[in-house]
Motif scaffolding. Structure first.
Motif, PDB file in Angstrom:
ATOM      1  N   ARG A  97       0.832  -1.211   0.000  1.00 14.90           N
ATOM      2  CA  ARG A  97       0.000   0.000   0.000  1.00 14.90           C
ATOM      3  C   ARG A  97       0.865   1.259   0.000  1.00 14.90           C
ATOM      4  O   ARG A  97       0.375   2.364  -0.207  1.00 14.90           O
ATOM      5  CB  ARG A  97      -0.929  -0.011   1.215  1.00 14.90           C
ATOM      6  CG  ARG A  97      -1.976  -1.114   1.180  1.00 14.90           C
ATOM      7  CD  ARG A  97      -3.064  -0.866   2.198  1.00 14.90           C
ATOM      8  NE  ARG A  97      -2.571  -0.930   3.574  1.00 14.90           N
ATOM      9  CZ  ARG A  97      -2.517  -2.055   4.290  1.00 14.90           C
ATOM     10  NH1 ARG A  97      -2.924  -3.203   3.761  1.00 14.90           N
ATOM     11  NH2 ARG A  97      -2.068  -2.034   5.526  1.00 14.90           N
ATOM     12  N   ASP A  98       2.146   1.103   0.254  1.00 11.86           N
ATOM     13  CA  ASP A  98       3.094   2.210   0.318  1.00 11.86           C
ATOM     14  C   ASP A  98       3.673   2.557  -1.057  1.00 11.86           C
ATOM     15  O   ASP A  98       4.427   3.516  -1.191  1.00 11.86           O
ATOM     16  CB  ASP A  98       4.231   1.808   1.270  1.00 11.86           C
ATOM     17  CG  ASP A  98       4.919   2.994   1.909  1.00 11.86           C
ATOM     18  OD1 ASP A  98       4.264   4.042   2.028  1.00 11.86           O
ATOM     19  OD2 ASP A  98       6.088   2.869   2.276  1.00 11.86           O
ATOM     20  N   LEU A 153       9.566  11.911 -10.277  1.00  4.15           N
ATOM     21  CA  LEU A 153       9.424  12.569  -8.985  1.00  4.15           C
ATOM     22  C   LEU A 153       8.267  11.915  -8.249  1.00  4.15           C
ATOM     23  O   LEU A 153       7.100  12.027  -8.651  1.00  4.15           O
ATOM     24  CB  LEU A 153       9.164  14.065  -9.190  1.00  4.15           C
ATOM     25  CG  LEU A 153       9.033  14.929  -7.939  1.00  4.15           C
ATOM     26  CD1 LEU A 153      10.295  14.853  -7.090  1.00  4.15           C
ATOM     27  CD2 LEU A 153       8.735  16.375  -8.328  1.00  4.15           C
ATOM     28  N   LEU A 154       8.587  11.205  -7.169  1.00  2.00           N
ATOM     29  CA  LEU A 154       7.597  10.466  -6.396  1.00  2.00           C
ATOM     30  C   LEU A 154       6.939  11.382  -5.372  1.00  2.00           C
ATOM     31  O   LEU A 154       7.514  12.377  -4.939  1.00  2.00           O
ATOM     32  CB  LEU A 154       8.259   9.284  -5.679  1.00  2.00           C
ATOM     33  CG  LEU A 154       9.074   8.313  -6.544  1.00  2.00           C
ATOM     34  CD1 LEU A 154       9.774   7.296  -5.667  1.00  2.00           C
ATOM     35  CD2 LEU A 154       8.167   7.621  -7.561  1.00  2.00           C
ATOM     36  N   SER A 155       5.727  11.019  -4.950  1.00  2.00           N
ATOM     37  CA  SER A 155       5.037  11.777  -3.910  1.00  2.00           C
ATOM     38  C   SER A 155       5.683  11.516  -2.560  1.00  2.00           C
ATOM     39  O   SER A 155       6.379  10.510  -2.363  1.00  2.00           O
ATOM     40  CB  SER A 155       3.555  11.392  -3.866  1.00  2.00           C
ATOM     41  OG  SER A 155       3.417  10.008  -3.583  1.00  2.00           O
ATOM     42  N   GLU A 156       5.452  12.414  -1.613  1.00  2.00           N
ATOM     43  CA  GLU A 156       6.125  12.330  -0.315  1.00  2.00           C
ATOM     44  C   GLU A 156       5.718  11.116   0.493  1.00  2.00           C
ATOM     45  O   GLU A 156       6.464  10.683   1.376  1.00  2.00           O
ATOM     46  CB  GLU A 156       5.859  13.597   0.491  1.00  2.00           C
ATOM     47  CG  GLU A 156       4.405  13.843   0.805  1.00  2.00           C
ATOM     48  CD  GLU A 156       4.200  15.158   1.531  1.00  2.00           C
ATOM     49  OE1 GLU A 156       4.594  15.248   2.706  1.00  2.00           O
ATOM     50  OE2 GLU A 156       3.656  16.099   0.926  1.00  2.00           O
ATOM     51  N   ASP A 157       4.541  10.541   0.202  1.00  2.00           N
ATOM     52  CA  ASP A 157       4.103   9.369   0.968  1.00  2.00           C
ATOM     53  C   ASP A 157       4.524   8.050   0.327  1.00  2.00           C
ATOM     54  O   ASP A 157       4.146   6.983   0.795  1.00  2.00           O
ATOM     55  CB  ASP A 157       2.584   9.402   1.161  1.00  2.00           C
ATOM     56  CG  ASP A 157       1.824   9.516  -0.166  1.00  2.00           C
ATOM     57  OD1 ASP A 157       2.480   9.660  -1.215  1.00  2.00           O
ATOM     58  OD2 ASP A 157       0.586   9.479  -0.130  1.00  2.00           O
ATOM     59  N   SER A 158       5.323   8.100  -0.734  1.00  2.00           N
ATOM     60  CA  SER A 158       5.805   6.871  -1.376  1.00  2.00           C
ATOM     61  C   SER A 158       7.001   6.306  -0.610  1.00  2.00           C
ATOM     62  O   SER A 158       7.887   7.052  -0.194  1.00  2.00           O
ATOM     63  CB  SER A 158       6.243   7.156  -2.820  1.00  2.00           C
ATOM     64  OG  SER A 158       5.171   7.650  -3.576  1.00  2.00           O
TER      65      SER A 158
END
Length: 416
Positions: free
Chosen positions: A104-105, A118-123
């Protein structure tokens, strides 16, 4: 991807694209599914289930939260397998018995800038990922067809909107992006690129600026400086910027687009700008307010002929009630508070303008016009006339808060 039941926001068809852009910018859009037509001329825009608690409905768009039965996967989801490929590669990389929450991460969406994702901060926020070391990011890059990987954090509260971006794989963060035929280059770890302002950049590109001198008081990496030069035909632009990283990016982008000789970059605090009596047009693209730059804008306008100011501001409005965009009462209130600001607008244009503007927007525009008119009169020792040409609603930031741009024409009153 199998059809599914997903949450969505239903809105009128004319608002669907703007709602989609707003959700995408706030990272609430579920891009795995298509927008779906509903009875009554409405459109359902899918939103991420896990982000429902963060949902703030844009006040200017009537929206209803519902669930789409048998949601249809988007074209991108059907044609682009990188997310599934990433999951398969990581399953091979991780030992047996890895925690279920790690799946889920994983990122479901990301920004791509050339060979950098560029990944999101919650990845990949779970501590277990750190044990994989550099091999994790090499696997991510391979699965997503990239050579460099970065992850965004929260914007730093340093007055320059410096991004908190960590480069996870690669030697540098410089990227290039093409927007409306303009090439922008910047370092993603040092500067931000805001795709949410695309409507205003397109509008600036269409302005009739041939032969004009423009002062851009808050140039950044060139969001508006470059459209003024490349498409609007400005003869020369003075670009002011105090972030040294943005200055470097702007310089490189001017060279890339072949317009470096028509722009002078003024580094440092624009409030200390020494220019006077040079501008036909001034852009004040600072949020939440550009008010500190108003005296400078008045000083740089040509004292004999004046010009146009483009004033950006976040403006708060009361909650919408029925068709609140119709504001006959608001038009009257705005006119009574500063009738001169609206007087020179053609009657038909004023009527159309008032019909789609909130009363709070009109009052803000009228008050701003009156304030600028006073500043100009005080500066030059003679009366000036300031007229509202246009109010552009760019986007909403939060419930009842909107990014507006006021086009204000400022002219000296000629002696009779």
């Amino acid at each position: 991807m199998a059809a599914a039941e997903v949450p969505a926001l239903a809105t009128e068809r004319r608002f669907a694209q703007r709602l989609r852009e707003c959700l995408e910018e706030e990272r609430l859009l579920d891009g795995r599914y298509r927008l779906q037509r509903l009875p009554g001329g409405r459109v359902a825009v899918p939103v991420l289930e896990e982000k429902l608690s963060q949902l703030c409905l844009p006040a200017e768009m009537p929206c209803e939260l519902l669930r789409i039965q048998d949601a249809v996967p988007s074209r991108a989801a059907r044609r682009r397998p990188p997310a599934r490929r990433l999951l398969q590669e990581l399953r091979r990389l991780l030992p047996a018995g890895w925690p279920a929450e790690l799946e889920r991460d994983l990122p479901h969406a990301w920004q791509r800038h050339g060979d950098l994702v560029l990944l999101s901060e919650d990845s990949f926020s779970h501590p277990a990922w750190e044990r994989l070391g550099p091999e994790l990011w090499e696997t991510v890059a391979s699965a997503l067809g990239a050579r460099r990987v970065a992850r965004r954090g929260r914007v730093m509260p340093d007055g320059m909107r410096t991004p908190s971006v960590t480069l996870l794989l690669g030697q540098h963060g410089w990227v290039e992006r093409v927007d409306n035929g303009i090439r922008y280059t910047f370092d993603v770890t040092k500067c931000m690129f805001s795709p949410g302002n695309i409507t205003e950049k397109l509008r600036v590109a269409s302005l009739p600026c041939s032969g004009e001198v423009v002062v851009d008081l808050y140039a950044g990496i060139g969001y508006f400086t470059l459209p003024f030069l490349v498409h609007a035909g400005a003869a020369f632009v003075h670009a002011c910027e105090w972030n040294s990283h943005a200055v470097e990016a702007l310089h490189r982008s001017l060279v890339l687009n072949g317009v470096r000789d028509r722009c002078r970059i003024h580094g440092g605090d624009s409030r200390q700008l020494q220019l006077r009596d040079v501008a036909d047009r001034v852009n004040l693209g600072l949020l939440p307010s550009s008010e500190e730059g108003w005296p400078v804008a008045c000083r740089v306008l040509k004292k004999d002929t004046g010009g146009v100011l483009h004033i950006h501001q976040n403006v708060e409005a009361r909650p919408a009630h029925a068709a609140v965009l119709l504001a006959e009462r608001g038009s009257a209130e705005a006119a009574s508070s500063a009738g001169e600001a609206w007087h020179s607008v053609e009657h038909s244009e004023q009527e159309a303008l008032g019909a789609r503007l909130r009363p709070e927007w009109q009052r803000w525009a009228a008050a701003t016009a009156a304030r600028i008119q006073g500043l100009l009169a005080e500066l030059h020792g003679r009366p000036w006339c300031c007229s509202v040409l246009h109010i552009e609603a760019v986007k909403s930031y939060a419930p009842h808060v909107h990014h507006l741009v006021l086009d204000l024409e400022c002219r000296p009153v000629l002696p009779v």
